[in-house]
Motif scaffolding. Sequence first.
Motif, PDB file in Angstrom:
ATOM      1  N   PHE A  26       0.827  -1.206   0.000  1.00 22.81           N
ATOM      2  CA  PHE A  26       0.000   0.000   0.000  1.00 22.81           C
ATOM      3  C   PHE A  26       0.858   1.252   0.000  1.00 22.81           C
ATOM      4  CE2 PHE A  26      -3.850  -2.239   1.993  1.00 22.81           C
ATOM      5  CZ  PHE A  26      -4.428  -2.417   0.755  1.00 22.81           C
ATOM      6  N   ASP A  27       2.012   1.191   0.644  1.00 17.62           N
ATOM      7  CA  ASP A  27       2.904   2.347   0.664  1.00 17.62           C
ATOM      8  C   ASP A  27       3.631   2.536  -0.659  1.00 17.62           C
ATOM      9  OD1 ASP A  27       2.233   3.066   3.204  1.00 17.62           O
ATOM     10  OD2 ASP A  27       3.909   2.024   4.151  1.00 17.62           O
ATOM     11  N   ILE A  28       3.884   1.455  -1.379  1.00 16.02           N
ATOM     12  CA  ILE A  28       4.713   1.526  -2.573  1.00 16.02           C
ATOM     13  C   ILE A  28       3.899   1.734  -3.843  1.00 16.02           C
ATOM     14  CG2 ILE A  28       6.291   0.191  -4.018  1.00 16.02           C
ATOM     15  CD1 ILE A  28       7.275  -1.109  -1.407  1.00 16.02           C
ATOM     16  N   HIS A  82      -6.943   2.242  -1.110  1.00  9.99           N
ATOM     17  CA  HIS A  82      -7.004   2.201   0.351  1.00  9.99           C
ATOM     18  C   HIS A  82      -7.567   3.501   0.911  1.00  9.99           C
ATOM     19  CE1 HIS A  82      -5.267   2.558   4.447  1.00  9.99           C
ATOM     20  NE2 HIS A  82      -5.678   1.306   4.515  1.00  9.99           N
ATOM     21  N   ARG A  83      -7.115   4.624   0.358  1.00 11.26           N
ATOM     22  CA  ARG A  83      -7.627   5.911   0.794  1.00 11.26           C
ATOM     23  C   ARG A  83      -9.123   6.042   0.529  1.00 11.26           C
ATOM     24  NH1 ARG A  83      -4.591   9.247  -2.374  1.00 11.26           N
ATOM     25  NH2 ARG A  83      -2.629   8.263  -1.921  1.00 11.26           N
ATOM     26  N   TYR A  84      -9.567   5.527  -0.620  1.00  6.32           N
ATOM     27  CA  TYR A  84     -10.977   5.615  -1.001  1.00  6.32           C
ATOM     28  C   TYR A  84     -11.857   4.848  -0.018  1.00  6.32           C
ATOM     29  CZ  TYR A  84     -15.270   4.872  -3.627  1.00  6.32           C
ATOM     30  OH  TYR A  84     -16.581   4.800  -4.019  1.00  6.32           O
ATOM     31  N   TYR A  85     -11.434   3.646   0.374  1.00 12.07           N
ATOM     32  CA  TYR A  85     -12.254   2.813   1.245  1.00 12.07           C
ATOM     33  C   TYR A  85     -12.118   3.135   2.724  1.00 12.07           C
ATOM     34  CZ  TYR A  85     -13.895  -0.139  -2.508  1.00 12.07           C
ATOM     35  OH  TYR A  85     -14.524  -0.603  -3.644  1.00 12.07           O
TER      36      TYR A  85
END
Length: 127
Positions: A112-114, A122-125
């Motif tokens: 998720f970081d890369i 991830h930000r959306y959910y």
Amino acid sequence: MVQREIAINIKRYKMLTEEICALEEGLEKPVLTLSGIAEILIVTGVEMVIVIELYSELGDIKKFDNAHQILKYAGLNLRESSPGKYKDKHELSNRGGLNCGLCFFELLCLLFDIIEPLKALHRYYTT
């Protein structure tokens, strides 16, 4: 007195990090000979330690026919929570290896970081 303890702790920290680096270097050659490891390490951001943890929990990855079997083995497959006649939300089954699930969680956090599309998803959910 406090300065002496801090100096001792710094020396211990340096010694432990050197030992960890030596262990990781010693593990690289034997681990790379195992089947399926080179394919996992192709993914950018995947560290050798996480690959070793996953291999120790899963064994040979080639024994699984598809990714769903791996997730089910790790206890990360979804099941429907419906206590009555109404369908409820889906949740993780929590059956399977706890350590294996934690290894996948660590791997996903790294990815998720890369990987930017995963980060956006991830930000959306989560927001």
